[in-house]
Design a protein around this motif. Structure first.
Motif, PDB file in Angstrom:
ATOM      1  N   HIS A   5      39.993  29.975  47.757  1.00  0.00           N
ATOM      2  CA  HIS A   5      38.878  29.408  46.830  1.00  0.00           C
ATOM      3  C   HIS A   5      38.111  30.469  46.169  1.00  0.00           C
ATOM      4  N   GLY A   6      37.921  30.477  44.828  1.00  0.00           N
ATOM      5  CA  GLY A   6      37.176  31.425  44.069  1.00  0.00           C
ATOM      6  C   GLY A   6      35.899  31.705  44.598  1.00  0.00           C
ATOM      7  N   ARG A  28      28.189  36.165  34.516  1.00  0.00           N
ATOM      8  CA  ARG A  28      29.768  36.654  34.036  1.00  0.00           C
ATOM      9  C   ARG A  28      30.776  36.528  35.076  1.00  0.00           C
ATOM     10  N   LEU A  29      30.659  35.726  35.914  1.00  0.00           N
ATOM     11  CA  LEU A  29      31.516  35.428  37.029  1.00  0.00           C
ATOM     12  C   LEU A  29      32.907  34.993  36.571  1.00  0.00           C
ATOM     13  N   ARG A  30      34.036  35.755  36.760  1.00  0.00           N
ATOM     14  CA  ARG A  30      35.236  35.311  36.269  1.00  0.00           C
ATOM     15  C   ARG A  30      36.317  35.628  37.487  1.00  0.00           C
ATOM     16  N   VAL A  89      36.836  43.137  41.769  1.00  0.00           N
ATOM     17  CA  VAL A  89      37.474  42.966  43.000  1.00  0.00           C
ATOM     18  C   VAL A  89      39.036  43.072  42.486  1.00  0.00           C
ATOM     19  N   PHE A  90      39.667  43.951  43.431  1.00  0.00           N
ATOM     20  CA  PHE A  90      41.198  44.106  43.245  1.00  0.00           C
ATOM     21  C   PHE A  90      41.998  43.650  44.488  1.00  0.00           C
ATOM     22  N   LEU A 112      42.925  43.201  39.101  1.00  0.00           N
ATOM     23  CA  LEU A 112      41.717  42.813  39.061  1.00  0.00           C
ATOM     24  C   LEU A 112      41.843  41.340  39.199  1.00  0.00           C
ATOM     25  N   VAL A 113      41.196  40.685  40.462  1.00  0.00           N
ATOM     26  CA  VAL A 113      41.180  39.367  40.640  1.00  0.00           C
ATOM     27  C   VAL A 113      39.894  38.481  40.573  1.00  0.00           C
ATOM     28  N   MET A 114      38.740  39.218  40.439  1.00  0.00           N
ATOM     29  CA  MET A 114      37.473  38.823  40.083  1.00  0.00           C
ATOM     30  C   MET A 114      36.642  39.792  39.599  1.00  0.00           C
ATOM     31  N   LEU A 115      35.746  39.423  38.648  1.00  0.00           N
ATOM     32  CA  LEU A 115      34.621  40.388  38.333  1.00  0.00           C
ATOM     33  C   LEU A 115      33.285  39.519  37.917  1.00  0.00           C
TER      34      LEU A 115
END
Length: 146
Positions: free
Chosen positions: A59-60, A86-88, A125-126, A132-135
């Motif tokens: 889950h994100g 700006r959550l991606r 997040v790496f 890069l999986v999340m920022l």
């Protein structure tokens, strides 16, 4: 550990990195139970074989929660979370992936209350492949020195 780091002490581009943490099937199952999100993307291994990623994805919101927790290594007594922006989610995280978090100071600006400033941290997040999986941006409401 407790510290007092005031607004003026934050430097642009200053950064820190966490250790890694492997995402497990247990993490996904527990998160599904806590949130009620039992979508097949997270829970149904057979269905996922028919989908583009071919396996279950975390889950994100799980990755966001774990990543934020990983950055909470020190308690700053003169700052608190003001919010996130700006959550991606840029790539999926799979069972067995190991994530790490890099936090860097992106911006500083005054707050409407003169005693405080806003410090914006870029949270990246790496995975174990350095993808890069999340920022997101973490905004801190931080006291100023007198």
């Amino acid at each position: 550990m407790f510290i007092k780091k005031y607004y003026e002490e934050f430097e642009l581009e200053e950064s820190r990195e966490t250790l890694g943490r492997t995402i497990t099937e247990t993490d996904i199952v527990m998160h599904a139970g806590q949130t009620g999100d039992f979508f097949p993307h997270h829970m149904d291994a057979e269905w996922c074989k028919t989908q583009p990623f071919k396996e279950r994805i975390a889950h994100g919101t799980l990755i966001f929660s774990v990543a934020v927790g990983m950055t909470a290594q020190v308690i700053n007594e003169v700052a608190m979370t003001y919010g996130y922006e700006r959550l991606r989610f840029t790539k999926p995280v799979f069972i067995g992936d190991t994530i790490r978090v890099n936090v860097s100071i992106k911006d500083k600006k005054d707050h409407k209350r003169p005693k405080y400033g806003l410090v914006t941290e870029l949270v990246e997040v790496f995975n174990q492949k350095d993808e890069l999986v999340m920022l997101c941006e973490h905004i801190l409401l931080t006291e100023k020195k007198k």
